[in-house]
Design a protein around this motif. Structure first.
Motif, mmCIF file in Angstrom:
data_model
loop_
_atom_site.group_PDB
_atom_site.id
_atom_site.type_symbol
_atom_site.label_atom_id
_atom_site.label_comp_id
_atom_site.label_asym_id
_atom_site.label_seq_id
_atom_site.Cartn_x
_atom_site.Cartn_y
_atom_site.Cartn_z
ATOM 1 N N VAL A 30 0.759 -1.245 0.064
ATOM 2 C CA VAL A 30 0.023 0.012 0.104
ATOM 3 C C VAL A 30 1.109 1.193 0.043
ATOM 4 N N PHE A 31 0.790 2.194 -0.971
ATOM 5 C CA PHE A 31 1.577 3.349 -1.342
ATOM 6 C C PHE A 31 0.849 4.389 -1.274
ATOM 7 N N SER A 32 1.435 5.413 -0.473
ATOM 8 C CA SER A 32 0.572 6.900 -0.444
ATOM 9 C C SER A 32 1.038 7.566 -1.700
ATOM 10 N N GLU A 33 -0.001 8.224 -2.271
ATOM 11 C CA GLU A 33 0.420 9.174 -3.355
ATOM 12 C C GLU A 33 1.537 10.319 -2.809
ATOM 13 N N THR A 85 -2.181 3.659 -3.581
ATOM 14 C CA THR A 85 -2.072 2.472 -4.655
ATOM 15 C C THR A 85 -1.923 1.277 -3.948
ATOM 16 N N VAL A 86 -2.680 0.191 -4.336
ATOM 17 C CA VAL A 86 -2.499 -1.035 -3.801
ATOM 18 C C VAL A 86 -2.400 -2.077 -4.681
ATOM 19 N N SER A 87 -1.288 -3.046 -4.667
ATOM 20 C CA SER A 87 -0.822 -3.969 -5.280
ATOM 21 C C SER A 87 -0.537 -5.090 -4.701
ATOM 22 N N LEU A 88 -0.078 -6.366 -5.420
ATOM 23 C CA LEU A 88 0.067 -7.617 -4.810
ATOM 24 C C LEU A 88 1.284 -8.110 -5.483
ATOM 25 N N HIS A 89 2.152 -8.565 -4.597
ATOM 26 C CA HIS A 89 3.430 -9.144 -4.915
ATOM 27 C C HIS A 89 3.569 -10.451 -4.410
ATOM 28 N N VAL A 144 -6.430 1.700 -7.049
ATOM 29 C CA VAL A 144 -6.263 2.999 -6.511
ATOM 30 C C VAL A 144 -7.565 3.155 -5.653
ATOM 31 N N ILE A 145 -7.259 3.562 -4.397
ATOM 32 C CA ILE A 145 -8.276 4.037 -3.189
ATOM 33 C C ILE A 145 -8.161 5.398 -2.903
#
Length: 873
Positions: A673-676, A715-719, A732-733
């Protein structure tokens, strides 16, 4: 010798030909058809009979049609002469045989039957051998209407002095890859092929040489479920299931210590007997052996068996017109239920093949030389391992691992070493891989020694080389009228020539049709019957053939060779690079699966098959379908988008929902989870690495902290565990922080309440003094008249307090209006909660000894002193 054709029919493309479909009737008609040549074996006391049909294929009537025979009293001297004669360009026999006038007039398109016969002794054949024979139809002017070139194998006076040669059959049950991913078939070809009238159905029936039951029973599906009860599971999935089931049965180090001779543990050895078990217990009951007919060795493609097993198991998708789909469209898909014909075919195959030797190609017959040349050795090795497992699941017994079947019977040194490293010692090769030595004028025996590779082997490796002349004969057309009879005549002639060669010693020839063999039933049945009936042939089980002793070996064949034409025909580096691109996605998908599983490996091996050498368009379409399937399953592990988040305070928590829609695989993923803008909105600690069961969902709670009001995106992504993203598109949330403005209003309101609480006692005291002044004035006026209220009437204050109080009252009434703010300022800044509380608990700056404050002020003071949590200062 000649063959009578009385059996049913089977189809046949050329050896190693990619053609797999049944032949189609092009509507053409042969003017002369030879339907029968009898008896089966021509001896001195036999009567030769030839029967067939003549047809007028011209536009005019033909007069005085006669069918006649021409032959030679001298046999062929070598096998090459057979090919030259059959083409019609070679030696033309001149001796006249029997003839018959068929009709005086034959109209266009009309047909008439003919029948010729002659005692063999009248032909004056000299000795054992193969003689040329021409059957032709002529008109009244001697013009040839049609002719057929065939052969007369002749044994002489009897069978006692007839030379012989052993023949071993390799009977193929193979097809091109029929699936893209495991659940998607490229068409209906295989569904038709396994039926009683289909290619694989006919081959199974002919090779069995016993009647088969192609009726489906209610118990078939249960019986065919396989080793683990799931007919639809892919080889890779079942490898994982088998590994899990047997994990507890692997002997521990303690159990194996001191139990052997110090050698490395054999990975294929069975479990060590536990306490109380009988080490001398009988082994698994052996498979039944063939009791009738000619022994055959079944050559199977595990990929084909796996396709049939999947088709028999449960519902699957079938694509329509894959090559006719526009570039921007998807092929039409239809759901098809479990195929009953496939269930029956598997049932019969298990019973039939168990009686003979079964050998297998690697899975889907991959282009091994091309794979090894392009540094794809892992796939080459996997094809052998997965192929062995697929055969076991489909047939319930293993193929003979000592045999190796290289693609198209050709292999270079790297492929040889690969097979040898997996335990192969017998290699079924095409004659192009080991041609006869240049000095050889006869047919060499099939066995040929091979130089031992680097790996140590328990026995000397050797090749079993298929006879190319027989392979060509077996590829002859056999479906149209008369074709089967002529093909069988040629088979008898070829084998008679081989047997008659003065080669010395015992020899064996291997008859090995190509993987796409499609003979008529009459021809397929006929060649097996001929192998048993012809006096110069002796059927041999391929598994019983041994190499010659070292002191008896002759260099009758050249060393192992990989022809230049084979290199040119390999799958290109460009194509294999595109397959590798698909493999990258497969590897990424595998990286999130729990356990050592590789569900798309069979699909990749199917893409690497030699069958695609001549099918570039279908190969490209299949590759795209596999890639779509991989990416689709990757997309089943996903973040489910939620509603925008609103923070009503400076901090808060949002939930991220992650789903695993895979029905058969647990996954382990890392959430990012990454903040803009981390200056506006920061993210706290959360659980970022977790496992999700098949078909399950999990929510990860992420703490948020806003410093400034406004909108910020997460920004939410899976790895995977290595940090590689497993999806091509992030989620994107939006987060909207509004809590900071509400807090300011709240603080201002509290400050206002504190201010009111601080000023209220002062106002009450002022009001009380006014009331007291009025009461005093009223008392003076109504008492002694001096205004002091003591009744003495003098109005004097002995201590001066009366005047000070009055002046103070007057001064209080006339005090400036900014006295309250000054007092408030002395109490502190009301805009902060701490100062407000302090201000509410500080005593009034006014007269502390004056009149008591009204009761209303007391609760506020008490609350301030207790503090916000009620626990006191």
């Amino acid at each position: 010798m000649v063959m009578a054709m009385t059996t049913a029919l089977l189809p046949i493309p050329a050896a190693h030909s990619p053609a797999l479909a049944d032949p189609e009737d092009d509507g053409s008609v042969e003017p002369l058809v030879v339907e029968r040549i009898t008896p089966d074996v021509i001896r001195e006391d036999s009567t030769l009979r030839i029967a067939g049909e003549v047809t007028n294929t011209t536009a005019d009537s033909v007069r005085d049609v006669t069918v006649r025979v021409r032959y030679s009293r001298h046999p062929f001297t070598n096998r090459d002469e057979l090919d030259e004669f059959a083409s019609g360009d070679g030696w033309q026999p001149s001796a006249s045989g029997p003839d018959e006038e068929v009709t005086s007039a034959l109209p266009p398109d009309a047909s008439e039957e003919y029948s010729l016969s002659v005692p063999v002794e009248d032909l004056d054949l000299t000795s054992y051998g193969v003689y040329p024979l021409v059957v032709e139809a002529v008109d009244a002017d001697g013009g040839v209407l049609g002719s057929q070139y065939t052969f007369l194998p002749y044994t002489g006076g009897g069978d006692d002095d007839v030379p012989s040669v052993d023949i071993a059959w390799v009977w193929p049950l193979m097809d091109r890859p029929q699936r893209a991913d495991d659940d998607t078939f490229l068409g209906d070809d295989l569904h038709a092929s396994v039926g009683a009238e289909g290619r694989l159905g006919r081959l199974l029936a002919a090779g069995a040489q016993v009647p088969l039951d192609f009726e489906v029973g209610e118990e078939d599906l249960v019986e065919l479920l396989g080793l683990d009860g799931d007919p639809a599971a892919s080889p890779a999935e079942e490898d994982e299931a088998t590994a899990e089931e047997t994990a507890d049965s692997v002997p521990t180090e303690e159990a194996t210590e001191g139990s052997g001779n110090g050698d490395e543990e054999d990975p294929d050895a069975g479990e060590a007997p536990e306490d109380g078990e009988d080490e001398d217990a009988p082994e698994e009951e052996p498979r039944p052996s063939r009791t009738e007919g000619v022994p055959v060795t079944w050559a199977v493609d595990p990929g084909t068996l796996d396709d049939i097993r999947r088709m028999a198991g449960e519902e699957h998708e079938v694509l329509e017109d894959v090559l006719d789909v526009p570039a921007d469209a998807d092929p039409v898909r239809r759901e098809v239920g479990a195929d009953e014909a496939a269930q029956v075919w598997l049932r019969e195959a298990r019973a039939v093949l168990a009686r003979d030797t079964v050998v297998a190609t690697p899975y889907a017959n991959p282009d091994l030389s091309a794979l090894l040349r392009n540094d794809m050795g892992d796939d080459a090795g996997a094809s052998i391992r997965i192929g062995q497992d697929a055969v076991l699941r489909a047939l319930t017994f293993e193929a003979d691992g000592a045999f190796a079947l290289p693609p198209e019977g050709l292999m270079d040194d790297s492929v040889y070493e690969l097979f040898a490293s997996h335990g192969s010692t017998r290699f079924l090769l095409d004659e192009g891989a080991m041609p006869p030595a240049s000095w050889m004028s006869t047919t060499p025996t099939a066995q040929a020694p091979l130089s031992a590779p680097d790996e140590e082997t328990a026995e000397d490796p050797f090749a079993l080389v298929a006879d190319s002349g027989l392979s060509d004969v077996l590829s002859m057309p056999s479906w149209e009228p008369g074709e089967s009879a002529l093909a069988l005549q040629r088979f008898a002639a070829e084998t008679a020539m081989i047997a008659g060669e003065n080669a010395g010693g015992d020899r064996v020839v291997v008859a090995s049709p190509g993987p796409g063999w499609n003979p008529s039933p009459e021809f397929a049945d006929g060649v097996l019957a001929a192998s048993d009936d012809l006096p110069w042939l002796s059927p041999e089980d391929l598994d019983e053939i041994e190499p010659a002793a070292p002191d008896e070996r002759e260099d009758t064949r050249r060393n192992l060779d990989y022809p230049d034409r084979a290199t040119e025909q390999e799958l290109s580096s460009t194509y294999l690079g595109q397959v590798e691109d698909v493999n990258k996605d497969v590897r990424l998908f595998n990286s999130v699966l729990v356990g050592d599983v590789d569900p798309f490996r069979p699909a990749l091996l199917r893409l690497e098959s030699v069958y695609w050498r001549e099918e570039e368009a279908l190969a490209a379409a299949t590759r795209s379908l596999v890639l779509d399937a991989v990416q689709g399953r990757m997309g089943d592990v996903r973040v489910i988008p939620g509603e925008p988040v609103t923070l009503a305070s400076q901090t808060g928590t949002t939930g991220v929902l992650v789903a695993n829609d895979l029905e058969d695989q647990a996954v382990i993923v890392r959430l990012s989870v990454f903040s803009e803008n981390s200056e506006r909105l920061s993210i706290g600690s959360y659980t970022d690495f977790f496992e999700i069961d098949p078909g399950a969902k999990t929510t990860v709670y992420v703490p948020l902290s806003a410093r400034v009001n406004g909108r910020t995106e997460l920004t939410v992504s899976l790895h995977n565990s290595a940090g590689e993203p497993i999806s091509t598109q992030d989620t994107v949330i939006p987060v909207n922080a509004t809590g900071l403005g509400t807090q300011a209003l709240l603080i201002s309101g509290i400050g206002l309440l504190i201010l009111v609480a601080a000023l209220a006692p002062r106002a009450l005291r002022k009001w009380a003094r006014k009331q007291a002044a009025r009461s005093g004035a009223a008392a003076s006026a109504g008492g002694d008249g001096d205004g002091d209220g003591d009744g003495d009437g003098d109005g004097d204050e002995p201590d001066g307090t009366g005047a000070a109080t009055g002046e103070a009252a007057d001064a209080s009434e006339d005090a400036p209006q900014d006295s309250a703010p000054r007092e408030d300022a002395g109490g502190g800044d009301s805009s902060t909660p701490g100062d407000s509380a302090g201000s509410a608990s500080r005593p009034d700056d006014g007269d502390a000894s004056g009149p008591e404050d009204p009761p209303a002020a007391s609760p506020e003071r008490d609350d301030a002193e207790r503090g916000p949590d009620g626990s006191g200062k």
